[in-house]
Design a protein around this motif. Structure first.
Motif, mmCIF file in Angstrom:
data_model
loop_
_atom_site.group_PDB
_atom_site.id
_atom_site.type_symbol
_atom_site.label_atom_id
_atom_site.label_comp_id
_atom_site.label_asym_id
_atom_site.label_seq_id
_atom_site.Cartn_x
_atom_site.Cartn_y
_atom_site.Cartn_z
ATOM 1 N N ALA A 87 37.394 34.126 39.256
ATOM 2 C CA ALA A 87 36.830 34.876 40.380
ATOM 3 C C ALA A 87 37.918 35.592 41.158
ATOM 4 N N ILE A 92 34.445 38.018 37.255
ATOM 5 C CA ILE A 92 33.288 37.263 37.727
ATOM 6 C C ILE A 92 32.389 36.825 36.581
ATOM 7 N N GLY A 120 33.007 33.825 44.524
ATOM 8 C CA GLY A 120 33.322 34.796 43.479
ATOM 9 C C GLY A 120 32.296 35.909 43.426
ATOM 10 N N ASN A 124 32.805 39.931 44.281
ATOM 11 C CA ASN A 124 32.436 40.943 43.293
ATOM 12 C C ASN A 124 31.324 41.863 43.805
#
Length: 315
Positions: A87, A92, A120, A124
């Motif tokens: 992450a 991801i 994470g 993202n």
């Protein structure tokens, strides 16, 4: 001569990891192998966690695979560290693959694992998946701690889901979890994004009543919320209150206050804030100048707007 054993090497690796020295951690792991010492789950967990600190996801996955090759058990900590490394490195999809594989491998997913996966997703830009994971925790009977609630509220902020953030804020307190400055900062920011300025100000006031010291993030978000709603006077009142409480006012704080004045058509107040910003040696940026220029244009001060534009180009 006292020979080092696995415990000694693990201790040395832990010290190196705490010093953020990944190279030393890996060097110690290699030295163990040269001495025919068998690394344990803890040994690899230390190395994978150290890799996560530097976002070295490739090395983390390499170590993760080596554990399987050596028939070393990969536990919850192993997966959490590997997920965190992926992450942090922007991978991801790999992080989520590891997360889902935990269930297949029969490794228990706890609040730490879920929290890492949620963070994470947010990193993202996938705030919706982060909230889905949060809901999944309840379905799987995993206890949701303060970190997970804070992460979920942060996801709401990113998705402009102010009402959901407030619901989570109430829910965590019903469960006996005490909100922290991070919690308040996130939920106030969520109110800012969803145009709930009155609730943002109310939450700011409740921080002190509940023994939580307001910080720069909380105040700045509340100021921004007031400004977005055209409440420039309330925004300035909060801005001035920060000085009285000894709370640092940074670039974001000044920009939020200047933008509040710009939206309220108060070009004089905006320019006064800019002068205070310079006196306090707080860095100004493009957002600062754009707000000043717009404020002056709205007030018919075209020459002053032009002067700010020239100054912006020089800076």
């Amino acid at each position: 001569i006292v020979e080092c054993d696995t415990v000694s090497f693990n201790a040395a690796m832990t010290a190196a990891a705490q010093a953020n020295d990944l190279a030393q951690v890996l060097s110690l792991l290699d030295e163990m192998r040269k001495r025919d010492l068998s690394p344990t789950s803890r040994t690899f967990n230390i190395a994978i966690a150290a890799s996560a600190k530097t976002a070295d996801w490739k090395n983390a996955l390499l170590l993760f695979r080596q554990m399987e090759e050596l028939s070393i058990e990969r536990d919850t900590i192993t997966y959490a560290s590997a997920i965190n490394a992926c992450a942090a490195g922007g991978e991801i999809e790999k992080a989520m693959t590891l997360f889902h594989y935990m269930g297949v491998a029969g490794v228990a997913r706890n609040s730490v694992t879920f929290g890492v996966a949620m963070s994470g997703c947010i990193r993202n830009g996938d705030w919706e998946q982060a909230l889905e994971l949060f809901d999944q925790m309840e379905e799987e009977g995993v206890e949701r701690d303060i970190v997970c609630f804070n992460t979920a509220i942060s996801a709401c902020e990113k998705g402009r889901e102010g009402q959901r953030a407030l619901s989570l804020f109430d829910e965590m307190q019903q469960l006996g979890l005490r909100p922290t400055s991070v919690t308040y900062g996130s939920v106030i920011a969520a109110c800012e994004k969803s145009a709930q300025w009155q609730k943002a100000v109310e939450l700011l006031s409740s921080m002190r009543r509940n023994g939580v010291k307001p910080n720069t993030i909380a105040y700045s978000s509340a100021i921004s919320a007031c400004g977005a709603a055209g409440q420039w006077q309330q925004a300035l009142a909060l801005f001035d209150a920060m000085e009285g409480y000894g709370i640092e006012r940074n670039t974001y704080t000044f920009n939020a206050a200047i933008q509040a004045c710009e939206r309220g058509g108060e070009w004089r107040e905006a320019t006064k804030l800019f002068e205070r910003m310079k006196q306090c040696d707080v860095p100004h940026d493009t957002i600062t100048y754009n707000a000043l220029i717009r404020a002056c244009e709205k007030g018919g001060e075209y020459q002053l707007a032009y002067d700010f534009m020239k100054q912006m180009q020089i800076d």
